[in-house]
Design a protein around this motif. Structure first.
Motif, mmCIF file in Angstrom:
data_model
loop_
_atom_site.group_PDB
_atom_site.id
_atom_site.type_symbol
_atom_site.label_atom_id
_atom_site.label_comp_id
_atom_site.label_asym_id
_atom_site.label_seq_id
_atom_site.Cartn_x
_atom_site.Cartn_y
_atom_site.Cartn_z
ATOM 1 N N TRP A 1 0.830 -1.202 0.000
ATOM 2 C CA TRP A 1 0.000 0.000 0.000
ATOM 3 C C TRP A 1 0.866 1.254 0.000
ATOM 4 O O TRP A 1 0.628 2.182 -0.767
ATOM 5 C CB TRP A 1 -0.921 -0.008 1.220
ATOM 6 C CG TRP A 1 -2.069 0.971 1.159
ATOM 7 C CD1 TRP A 1 -3.345 0.706 0.746
ATOM 8 C CD2 TRP A 1 -2.047 2.356 1.538
ATOM 9 N NE1 TRP A 1 -4.115 1.840 0.840
ATOM 10 C CE2 TRP A 1 -3.344 2.869 1.322
ATOM 11 C CE3 TRP A 1 -1.060 3.215 2.024
ATOM 12 C CZ2 TRP A 1 -3.685 4.193 1.588
ATOM 13 C CZ3 TRP A 1 -1.391 4.547 2.286
ATOM 14 C CH2 TRP A 1 -2.689 5.022 2.068
ATOM 15 N N LYS A 2 1.886 1.279 0.846
ATOM 16 C CA LYS A 2 2.725 2.469 0.974
ATOM 17 C C LYS A 2 3.601 2.686 -0.254
ATOM 18 O O LYS A 2 3.864 3.830 -0.640
ATOM 19 C CB LYS A 2 3.575 2.385 2.246
ATOM 20 C CG LYS A 2 2.766 2.607 3.513
ATOM 21 C CD LYS A 2 3.631 2.600 4.761
ATOM 22 C CE LYS A 2 2.811 2.966 5.991
ATOM 23 N NZ LYS A 2 3.612 2.944 7.232
ATOM 24 N N ILE A 3 4.076 1.622 -0.887
ATOM 25 C CA ILE A 3 4.871 1.779 -2.104
ATOM 26 C C ILE A 3 4.036 2.426 -3.200
ATOM 27 O O ILE A 3 4.498 3.305 -3.932
ATOM 28 C CB ILE A 3 5.443 0.419 -2.573
ATOM 29 C CG1 ILE A 3 6.603 0.000 -1.657
ATOM 30 C CG2 ILE A 3 5.922 0.491 -4.020
ATOM 31 C CD1 ILE A 3 7.174 -1.364 -1.967
ATOM 32 N N TYR A 4 2.772 2.006 -3.307
ATOM 33 C CA TYR A 4 1.893 2.627 -4.303
ATOM 34 C C TYR A 4 1.563 4.068 -3.938
ATOM 35 O O TYR A 4 1.528 4.953 -4.792
ATOM 36 C CB TYR A 4 0.613 1.802 -4.468
ATOM 37 C CG TYR A 4 0.660 0.893 -5.668
ATOM 38 C CD1 TYR A 4 0.200 1.322 -6.908
ATOM 39 C CD2 TYR A 4 1.197 -0.380 -5.575
ATOM 40 C CE1 TYR A 4 0.265 0.504 -8.028
ATOM 41 C CE2 TYR A 4 1.272 -1.206 -6.684
ATOM 42 C CZ TYR A 4 0.802 -0.755 -7.912
ATOM 43 O OH TYR A 4 0.880 -1.561 -9.025
ATOM 44 N N LYS A 5 1.322 4.318 -2.660
ATOM 45 C CA LYS A 5 0.956 5.662 -2.225
ATOM 46 C C LYS A 5 2.127 6.637 -2.371
ATOM 47 O O LYS A 5 1.982 7.734 -2.921
ATOM 48 C CB LYS A 5 0.493 5.628 -0.766
ATOM 49 C CG LYS A 5 0.242 6.991 -0.140
ATOM 50 C CD LYS A 5 -0.854 7.767 -0.878
ATOM 51 C CE LYS A 5 -1.138 9.094 -0.178
ATOM 52 N NZ LYS A 5 -2.139 9.891 -0.932
ATOM 53 N N GLU A 6 3.284 6.250 -1.875
ATOM 54 C CA GLU A 6 4.435 7.149 -1.873
ATOM 55 C C GLU A 6 5.148 7.197 -3.220
ATOM 56 O O GLU A 6 5.728 8.218 -3.578
ATOM 57 C CB GLU A 6 5.426 6.725 -0.783
ATOM 58 C CG GLU A 6 4.848 6.718 0.623
ATOM 59 C CD GLU A 6 4.334 8.073 1.051
ATOM 60 O OE1 GLU A 6 4.918 9.099 0.626
ATOM 61 O OE2 GLU A 6 3.346 8.119 1.816
ATOM 62 N N GLY A 7 5.132 6.087 -3.957
ATOM 63 C CA GLY A 7 5.844 6.047 -5.230
ATOM 64 C C GLY A 7 5.007 6.458 -6.428
ATOM 65 O O GLY A 7 5.525 7.041 -7.385
ATOM 66 N N ALA A 8 3.691 6.161 -6.379
ATOM 67 C CA ALA A 8 2.836 6.441 -7.534
ATOM 68 C C ALA A 8 1.667 7.364 -7.189
ATOM 69 O O ALA A 8 0.850 7.675 -8.054
ATOM 70 C CB ALA A 8 2.297 5.125 -8.100
ATOM 71 N N ASN A 9 1.574 7.767 -5.912
ATOM 72 C CA ASN A 9 0.477 8.620 -5.441
ATOM 73 C C ASN A 9 -0.890 7.974 -5.693
ATOM 74 O O ASN A 9 -1.843 8.636 -6.101
ATOM 75 C CB ASN A 9 0.527 10.009 -6.093
ATOM 76 C CG ASN A 9 -0.335 11.019 -5.358
ATOM 77 O OD1 ASN A 9 -0.533 10.912 -4.140
ATOM 78 N ND2 ASN A 9 -0.862 11.982 -6.080
#
Length: 219
Positions: free
Chosen positions: A155-163
């Motif tokens: 979840w955080k990789i998508y949120k922080e990396g791809a918004n």
């Protein structure tokens, strides 16, 4: 040739035929899976059922067959699953699959991945993921970066990396916490101080995200 020998010969031929059929079928299935895996892309999300008491508790609490997930990254021509275990690490896809129950797994992809997950975005996702590498696994499911659990990592990789927020967060108290096994795990982790208002994300929430489409499913 005696009747007995004819019967024995026919029996042997039948066994050989069945063996050839099964071998060919198995080879065909493996070839199909290998071909499918070659089509996996950076950012694909992979789910499985792991075999442990805690994972069983996660499945029960979230009413899902999935208890573990990771994100697929391709490095130097090899396909890996970036996962939060102990510790957060890259695992070869072939090894990761074997850790699941019955070698079964599901792969999902962002619906508009070809447009959204360009090289720059994938690199941002990987770079952010690297900041979490070797972090300890979070058995308390806290929403911090001190320690990380599997669905939190994705979840955080998508949120922080791809918004992109793959799904809404939920509070711990919204899950099924009344099952005896779940209660046992919670008691072992928290005693009488279960953080019911802690925001969490479960594999079940991500796998059911309307932002994803299924790429592979051998369940």
């Amino acid at each position: 040739m005696t009747q007995h020998r004819k019967i024995l010969l026919l029996f042997c031929l039948a066994i050989i035929g069945a063996f050839i059929f099964l071998s060919t079928t198995q080879s065909s299935v493996l070839d199909s899976i290998t071909k499918t895996q070659s089509n996996f892309k950076n950012g694909d999300i992979i789910f499985q059922t792991s075999q442990s008491e805690q994972c069983e508790a996660v499945r029960i609490a979230t009413n899902s067959k999935f208890s573990h997930c990771g994100i697929i990254f391709i490095e130097n021509g090899k396909t890996y699953v970036y996962e939060a275990v102990q510790p957060v690490k890259m695992t070869l896809l072939s090894d990761w699959i074997q850790h699941g129950e019955g070698n079964k797994y599901v792969v999902k992809r962002l619906q508009n991945a070809d447009k959204v997950l360009n090289n720059d975005v994938i690199q941002k996702m990987k770079s952010y993921g690297e900041t979490l590498n070797n972090k300890d696994y979070d058995i308390y499911f806290e929403w911090s970066n001190d320690k990380i659990y599997c669905s939190e990592l994705v979840w955080k990789i998508y949120k922080e990396g791809a918004n992109i927020e793959l799904c809404n967060l939920q509070k711990l108290k919204e899950f099924n916490l009344e099952h005896p096994l779940v209660k046992t795990i919670l008691n072992e982790r928290y005693g009488n101080a279960v953080p019911l208002d802690e925001e969490v994300v479960a594999p079940s929430q991500i796998v059911d995200s309307d932002k994803l489409i299924t790429i592979f499913d051998n369940y």
